[in-house]
Design an enzyme around this catalytic site. Sequence first.
Site, PDB file in Angstrom:
ATOM      1  N   GLU A 222      51.674   2.085  54.493  1.00 37.01           N
ATOM      2  CA  GLU A 222      51.073   2.773  55.638  1.00 37.01           C
ATOM      3  C   GLU A 222      52.152   2.917  56.699  1.00 37.01           C
ATOM      4  O   GLU A 222      52.477   1.959  57.397  1.00 37.01           O
ATOM      5  CB  GLU A 222      49.867   1.982  56.160  1.00 37.01           C
ATOM      6  CG  GLU A 222      48.740   1.853  55.148  1.00 37.01           C
ATOM      7  CD  GLU A 222      48.178   3.188  54.686  1.00 37.01           C
ATOM      8  OE1 GLU A 222      48.371   4.197  55.397  1.00 37.01           O
ATOM      9  OE2 GLU A 222      47.560   3.227  53.612  1.00 37.01           O
ATOM     10  N   CYS A 256      50.802   4.551  65.112  1.00 37.22           N
ATOM     11  CA  CYS A 256      51.368   5.378  64.039  1.00 37.22           C
ATOM     12  C   CYS A 256      50.776   6.779  64.032  1.00 37.22           C
ATOM     13  O   CYS A 256      51.406   7.726  63.563  1.00 37.22           O
ATOM     14  CB  CYS A 256      51.169   4.704  62.692  1.00 37.22           C
ATOM     15  SG  CYS A 256      49.439   4.389  62.254  1.00 37.22           S
TER      16      CYS A 256
END
Length: 482
Positions: A222, A256
């Site tokens: 991720e 993110c």
Amino acid sequence: MTNLNENSVISAMRATLDNQRALSIKEGAVSAEVRIDRLSRAIDLVFDNRDVIVETLALDFGHRSSHQSLMSDIYATIECLKHSKKHLKKWMKTERRKAPVPMNLMGGKASVEYQPKGVIGIIGTWNFPLNTVFAPLAGVLAAGNRAMIKCSEVTPQTGALLETLAAKYFSSDEVAVFNGGPDVGASFSALPFDHLIFTGATSIARHILRAAADNLTPVTLELGGKSPVIISKSYPLQDAVERIFAGKILNVGQVCLSPDYVFVPENQLEDFTTEASTYICNLFPNLLDNPDYSSVVNERHYRRLLSYLEDARQKGGDVREINPANEDFSQQQGTHKLPLTLVINPSDDMLVMQEELFGPIICVKTYTTVDDCIAYVNANPRPLALYYFGKDSAEQRHVLDSTVTGAVTINDVIFHVSCEDLPFGGIGPSGMGSYHGFDGFKTFSHAKAVYKQSSINLQKLGGMLPPYGEKCDKTLNTMIKK
């Protein structure tokens, strides 16, 4: 050089893995009741200790908005765990599949059983130190696995707290938390887990993959990247600004999924920057002493962001700082706050367009046609998310069909991550694999194919056993068709 304390942590990690794996094999099938109990204890851990977790996060960051911590690290994490707890019995059910003709006609049956993989390694990151380990833990525990967690050394106090709390709510053969520097992290990623999930920087992910390759450990990555925003000419500019910057101020861009650069119709550039400044100034009349405005996590990342802005200025960039009270940020004590800053039409050789920003900086690029935006996105590494603001359904479809990204949120930013029934993950440089909800359950389970044969010997019946002859020829002629 690895110190004695880190050597002891590395030894403990190896011993814990051996113990967890042995118990996992001995345990065999893991009942729904055991999985629900483990998820319940994870929920209790987060809920019962939410105040001290929020306080500790603030200590690690210098200052972090308590409300944003409650939203992103507490509420979001509990929702992940609750969703898995609620649905895991349904997820655990054997899936019936179709056996082909004539196997099915003779009583053959096909199915898929979801089986725990065993021991899952979880490497979290610093921007959401709780959520990036406990959100994947929801899927890990729902799938019936045991877990080992490595916390980020960038937020050491939160990591130490999680290690203490995990030992209180779980035995070390269920969930074990470890802390340490890069050497501990490297040793952790080199352990022969049954699956490893890493959340963090793309540069570190390359090392994770190399380490995992020696053990052929399956890996979920991720990562991040530069998530673009496209504001269509069909969408009200003020509404778009409010939603984009509401997302950007979350953890001051240390997310993110944070919007990284925005495409604005060329005739709306100044209107966009004016609206952005007005909106931010209304939210934050001042910044340094404002409890709602978070700090950059540490000195290193603060200097990194300043270097991006200095690079843009040296290359002739139009850098516009939104500093409502005209405060002097060089005099702050104990925090690393940075005003939200716009970089207008940056060139591609600037660091702000080469690196993931991960802070309170956002780039603004003008465009003539939406195809210009699509071409730019496609010419660069595939992002974790793309955000489209528009009311033109044909244009929306065109953007969706013409770009490849981890996910898309339409008419907002970041919100897709809150949908537990959607897979969360990137593609290429922005990630590998996905989790959340049922997709997380499947990621951390082995989908075991099971076929139960009929009592009728189909090969013998069809003449498909040596010595082959006319009966086999006839059967094959019947079977082989276009």
